[in-house]
Design a protein around this motif. Structure first.
Motif, PDB file in Angstrom:
ATOM      1  N   MET A   1     -47.822   1.153  55.193  1.00 39.40           N
ATOM      2  CA  MET A   1     -49.144   0.844  54.662  1.00 39.40           C
ATOM      3  C   MET A   1     -49.282  -0.634  54.316  1.00 39.40           C
ATOM      4  SD  MET A   1     -49.262   2.403  50.798  1.00 39.40           S
ATOM      5  CE  MET A   1     -48.461   1.555  49.427  1.00 39.40           C
ATOM      6  N   LEU A   2     -50.508  -1.100  54.483  1.00 39.54           N
ATOM      7  CA  LEU A   2     -50.924  -2.412  54.039  1.00 39.54           C
ATOM      8  C   LEU A   2     -51.429  -2.213  52.614  1.00 39.54           C
ATOM      9  CD1 LEU A   2     -51.395  -5.254  55.518  1.00 39.54           C
ATOM     10  CD2 LEU A   2     -53.788  -4.576  55.542  1.00 39.54           C
ATOM     11  N   ALA A   3     -50.601  -2.563  51.630  1.00 41.22           N
ATOM     12  CA  ALA A   3     -50.924  -2.260  50.237  1.00 41.22           C
ATOM     13  C   ALA A   3     -52.039  -3.159  49.718  1.00 41.22           C
ATOM     14  CB  ALA A   3     -49.685  -2.413  49.363  1.00 41.22           C
ATOM     15  N   ASN A   4     -52.919  -2.598  48.888  1.00 38.92           N
ATOM     16  CA  ASN A   4     -53.981  -3.393  48.268  1.00 38.92           C
ATOM     17  C   ASN A   4     -53.415  -4.476  47.358  1.00 38.92           C
ATOM     18  OD1 ASN A   4     -55.551  -0.348  48.271  1.00 38.92           O
ATOM     19  ND2 ASN A   4     -56.624  -2.096  49.132  1.00 38.92           N
ATOM     20  N   VAL A   5     -52.482  -4.088  46.481  1.00 37.67           N
ATOM     21  CA  VAL A   5     -51.905  -5.026  45.513  1.00 37.67           C
ATOM     22  C   VAL A   5     -50.397  -4.827  45.482  1.00 37.67           C
ATOM     23  CG1 VAL A   5     -51.832  -5.766  43.102  1.00 37.67           C
ATOM     24  CG2 VAL A   5     -53.999  -5.002  44.094  1.00 37.67           C
ATOM     25  N   THR A   6     -49.645  -5.924  45.652  1.00 41.45           N
ATOM     26  CA  THR A   6     -48.191  -5.866  45.581  1.00 41.45           C
ATOM     27  C   THR A   6     -47.702  -6.873  44.543  1.00 41.45           C
ATOM     28  OG1 THR A   6     -48.061  -5.294  47.936  1.00 41.45           O
ATOM     29  CG2 THR A   6     -46.033  -6.016  46.868  1.00 41.45           C
ATOM     30  N   VAL A   7     -47.013  -6.384  43.536  1.00 41.54           N
ATOM     31  CA  VAL A   7     -46.426  -7.230  42.489  1.00 41.54           C
ATOM     32  C   VAL A   7     -44.962  -7.436  42.848  1.00 41.54           C
ATOM     33  CG1 VAL A   7     -45.987  -7.473  40.028  1.00 41.54           C
ATOM     34  CG2 VAL A   7     -48.025  -6.247  40.812  1.00 41.54           C
ATOM     35  N   ILE A   8     -44.553  -8.700  42.967  1.00 33.87           N
ATOM     36  CA  ILE A   8     -43.244  -9.034  43.531  1.00 33.87           C
ATOM     37  C   ILE A   8     -42.445  -9.915  42.581  1.00 33.87           C
ATOM     38  CG2 ILE A   8     -42.059 -10.170  45.466  1.00 33.87           C
ATOM     39  CD1 ILE A   8     -44.682  -9.672  47.091  1.00 33.87           C
ATOM     40  N   ARG A   9     -41.175  -9.527  42.381  1.00 31.64           N
ATOM     41  CA  ARG A   9     -40.221 -10.386  41.682  1.00 31.64           C
ATOM     42  C   ARG A   9     -39.088 -10.682  42.654  1.00 31.64           C
ATOM     43  NH1 ARG A   9     -37.779  -7.712  36.600  1.00 31.64           N
ATOM     44  NH2 ARG A   9     -36.637  -6.533  38.181  1.00 31.64           N
ATOM     45  N   GLN A  10     -38.998 -11.940  43.096  1.00 29.21           N
ATOM     46  CA  GLN A  10     -37.955 -12.334  44.056  1.00 29.21           C
ATOM     47  C   GLN A  10     -37.128 -13.435  43.437  1.00 29.21           C
ATOM     48  OE1 GLN A  10     -39.361 -13.220  47.998  1.00 29.21           O
ATOM     49  NE2 GLN A  10     -37.314 -12.998  48.852  1.00 29.21           N
ATOM     50  N   ASN A  11     -35.879 -13.092  43.109  1.00 26.61           N
ATOM     51  CA  ASN A  11     -35.010 -13.989  42.353  1.00 26.61           C
ATOM     52  C   ASN A  11     -35.723 -14.378  41.059  1.00 26.61           C
ATOM     53  OD1 ASN A  11     -32.976 -13.833  44.377  1.00 26.61           O
ATOM     54  ND2 ASN A  11     -34.098 -15.328  45.601  1.00 26.61           N
ATOM     55  N   GLN A  12     -36.025 -15.648  40.859  1.00 25.89           N
ATOM     56  CA  GLN A  12     -36.692 -16.074  39.625  1.00 25.89           C
ATOM     57  C   GLN A  12     -38.188 -16.318  39.818  1.00 25.89           C
ATOM     58  OE1 GLN A  12     -34.890 -16.002  36.778  1.00 25.89           O
ATOM     59  NE2 GLN A  12     -33.279 -15.252  38.153  1.00 25.89           N
TER      60      GLN A  12
ATOM     61  N   HIS B   1     -44.776 -13.139  42.093  1.00 22.46           N
ATOM     62  CA  HIS B   1     -46.002 -13.286  42.871  1.00 22.46           C
ATOM     63  C   HIS B   1     -46.800 -11.990  42.833  1.00 22.46           C
ATOM     64  CE1 HIS B   1     -44.162 -16.859  44.757  1.00 22.46           C
ATOM     65  NE2 HIS B   1     -43.103 -16.100  44.987  1.00 22.46           N
ATOM     66  N   VAL B   2     -48.069 -12.103  43.196  1.00 23.21           N
ATOM     67  CA  VAL B   2     -48.881 -10.931  43.488  1.00 23.21           C
ATOM     68  C   VAL B   2     -49.584 -11.184  44.811  1.00 23.21           C
ATOM     69  CG1 VAL B   2     -50.885 -11.749  42.164  1.00 23.21           C
ATOM     70  CG2 VAL B   2     -50.590  -9.313  42.607  1.00 23.21           C
ATOM     71  N   LEU B   3     -49.615 -10.165  45.659  1.00 22.03           N
ATOM     72  CA  LEU B   3     -50.239 -10.237  46.976  1.00 22.03           C
ATOM     73  C   LEU B   3     -51.359  -9.213  47.045  1.00 22.03           C
ATOM     74  CD1 LEU B   3     -50.276 -11.065  50.043  1.00 22.03           C
ATOM     75  CD2 LEU B   3     -48.564  -9.274  50.405  1.00 22.03           C
ATOM     76  N   CYS B   4     -52.570  -9.681  47.356  1.00 23.02           N
ATOM     77  CA  CYS B   4     -53.721  -8.799  47.549  1.00 23.02           C
ATOM     78  C   CYS B   4     -54.042  -8.740  49.036  1.00 23.02           C
ATOM     79  CB  CYS B   4     -54.936  -9.317  46.789  1.00 23.02           C
ATOM     80  SG  CYS B   4     -54.704  -9.440  45.006  1.00 23.02           S
ATOM     81  N   GLN B   5     -54.249  -7.538  49.577  1.00 26.59           N
ATOM     82  CA  GLN B   5     -54.545  -7.370  50.999  1.00 26.59           C
ATOM     83  C   GLN B   5     -55.751  -6.447  51.166  1.00 26.59           C
ATOM     84  OE1 GLN B   5     -50.465  -7.780  53.398  1.00 26.59           O
ATOM     85  NE2 GLN B   5     -50.450  -6.013  52.066  1.00 26.59           N
ATOM     86  N   HIS B   6     -56.572  -6.798  52.152  1.00 31.86           N
ATOM     87  CA  HIS B   6     -57.785  -6.027  52.404  1.00 31.86           C
ATOM     88  C   HIS B   6     -58.113  -6.091  53.885  1.00 31.86           C
ATOM     89  CE1 HIS B   6     -61.655  -4.154  51.525  1.00 31.86           C
ATOM     90  NE2 HIS B   6     -62.233  -5.056  52.312  1.00 31.86           N
TER      91      HIS B   6
END
Length: 471
Positions: free
Chosen positions: A135-146, A149-154
């Motif tokens: 799925m292409l997620a609407n909102v992805t909250v990401i913690r990568q190392n330190q 980010h947040v990614l919004c997709q539509h």
């Protein structure tokens, strides 16, 4: 995240990017992917899962040491069917990326998983999980190392209102600031027994039959799994992840919701990762228990390293991975002898493997070539799968199958969904399997599955106890 800054800073970028995507969609006369990402203040993605869980919205929670994310909502689902499912997803993903409008530091990404065997037995509790569902997620909250980010997709369509869409996404971003207040869950449902659960004697009989087939030369190895059920009650997936996090920080944690079911686990096994063209995988096969006594634990590990049966089983996996990667990669690196991978309750033989991906190939090509490895299916593949279909008598669903993510820059990571359970309507279906070769002993193999089941059993029991203590 600074809540006061959201209406001006984030809303403007959301509106601009969505407006450009809608304009592009109108020119092309088809929907266009919009992906907008931001840096945010530190936040635990598990906290967001706890706050947003509503028992119907699809999501994927993923946790490793280097990367944790919570992908919520489905802007678009890419499906595939039967043996062509990897290729079908790849073709649709390529078309989607071609016209994408992207703003911010992150590339667009898909996440989800695949069915273990598209020709295997099917049962009702797995019906929400397709042969392939990324799925292409609407909102992805990401913690990568330190970094956070947040990614919004539509998927922008001709004629949509960019401001209204941007306002909706802006509201979701501001919702991240709220403390996690898990939603009340419905009353506990009645326990339903799984019809595929076997007694110990029945399962050991199937193991004996499979071993006899191996000795007769039908195939070299097969992995037989079994399932058992456990009443779940009102426990939420995030509460189980909390318990798994406490007990298995050396594993890859996941929770994937489809419909009213959630597939959850703490897998020790990566299927394959691609990072800037570098292929990272490993062979994981051969198992023995751990001990609280250091000397005994060392002795157990050495006995596993010295076991001819386990080394043979492990070598089959290594050689199958070598053969699968050879046409798709170069500079293949495979150590001559395995290491020990020590987990909380058990230890495995483990051989790390690296390569460089050849131009023109991607991670979905690797999934198609590798899955299922002899570690979860058997060898040769076709004969082993035939034995599994004949003897197991259950639906594996997404158990022991690829689950993970990929992005628009060719990176991605998929684990093998082991040490897992399917949570559905107050019931948990737990899964575990073991590799069989010509000198496997049914009672030993049953004990091995008990060890593997114990990780999820303990987490479920602890989560249930914590929930009852708070109620």
């Amino acid at each position: 995240m600074n809540r006061a800054a959201l209406p001006s800073r984030y809303l403007a970028r959301l509106h601009d990017t969505l407006a450009r995507a809608i304009e592009q969609a109108e020119k092309l006369a088809h929907p266009v992917l919009a992906a907008i990402s931001f840096d945010i203040d530190p936040i635990d993605p598990l906290q967001v899962l706890g706050a947003w869980e509503d028992q119907r919205t699809p999501y994927l929670y993923w946790e490793q040491h280097e990367l944790t994310f919570f992908a919520w909502g489905c802007a678009l689902e890419l499906n595939g069917h039967d043996e062509k499912r990897f290729t079908q997803v790849e073709e649709n993903w390529r078309l989607l990326r071609a016209d994408a409008v992207v703003a911010g530091p992150l590339a667009p990404r898909l996440c989800g998983g695949f069915r273990f065997d598209t020709y295997g037995q099917r049962e009702a509790h797995w019906q929400a999980f397709a042969d392939a569902s990324l799925m292409l997620a609407n909102v992805t909250v990401i913690r990568q190392n330190q970094q956070h980010h947040v990614l919004c997709q539509h998927l922008a369509k001709p004629g949509e209102d960019a401001l209204a869409l941007a306002t909706d996404y802006d509201a979701a971003l501001r919702h991240l600031c709220r403390p996690a207040k898990p939603r009340a869950l419905p009353p506990r449902s009645e326990r339903q027994e799984s019809h595929s659960t076997l007694t110990r004697r029945q399962w050991e009989g199937k193991v004996a039959e499979a071993v006899q087939n191996i000795r007769q030369g039908c195939f070299g190895k097969v992995v037989l799994a079994r399932t058992q059920t456990q009443a779940l009650g009102d426990v939420a997936p995030w509460q189980i992840i909390e318990q798994l996090r406490l007990r298995h920080d050396d594993a890859q944690l996941f929770a994937c919701r489809r419909g009213d079911a959630c597939f959850i686990g703490a897998s020790p096994e990566r299927l394959v990762k691609v990072d800037a063209g570098e292929v990272i995988t490993h062979a994981l096969a051969g198992t023995i228990s751990r001990s609280g006594d250091a000397q005994e634990d060392t002795r157990l590990g050495q006995s596993l390293l010295d076991s001819a049966k386990d080394r043979h089983e492990h070598r089959l996996v290594v050689e199958a991975i070598r053969a699968a990667l050879a046409p798709l990669s170069e500079a293949l690196e495979i150590p001559a002898v395995p290491n020990l991978k020590r987990l909380a309750r058990i230890q495995h033989l483990d051989t790390p493997i690296r390569a460089r991906l050849l131009e023109g190939y991607g991670i979905l090509d690797l999934l198609e070539a590798l899955h299922p490895t002899p570690a979860v299916g058997g060898y040769p593949r076709i004969a082993a799968l035939g034995c599994i279909r004949q003897l197991e008598g259950m639906d594996r669903g997404w158990y022991a199958a690829p689950l993970g993510w990929l992005d628009g820059e060719g990176n991605g990571d998929f684990l093998v969904a082991l040490r897992s359970a399917l949570l559905v309507r107050g019931q948990a279906y737990l899964f575990a399997g073991c590799g069989l070769v010509d000198d496997s002993e049914p009672s030993h193999e049953y004990h091995e599955t008990c060890l593997k089941l114990s990780a999820m059993q303990e987490a479920l029991t602890a989560a249930i106890g914590q929930r009852e203590a708070l109620s």
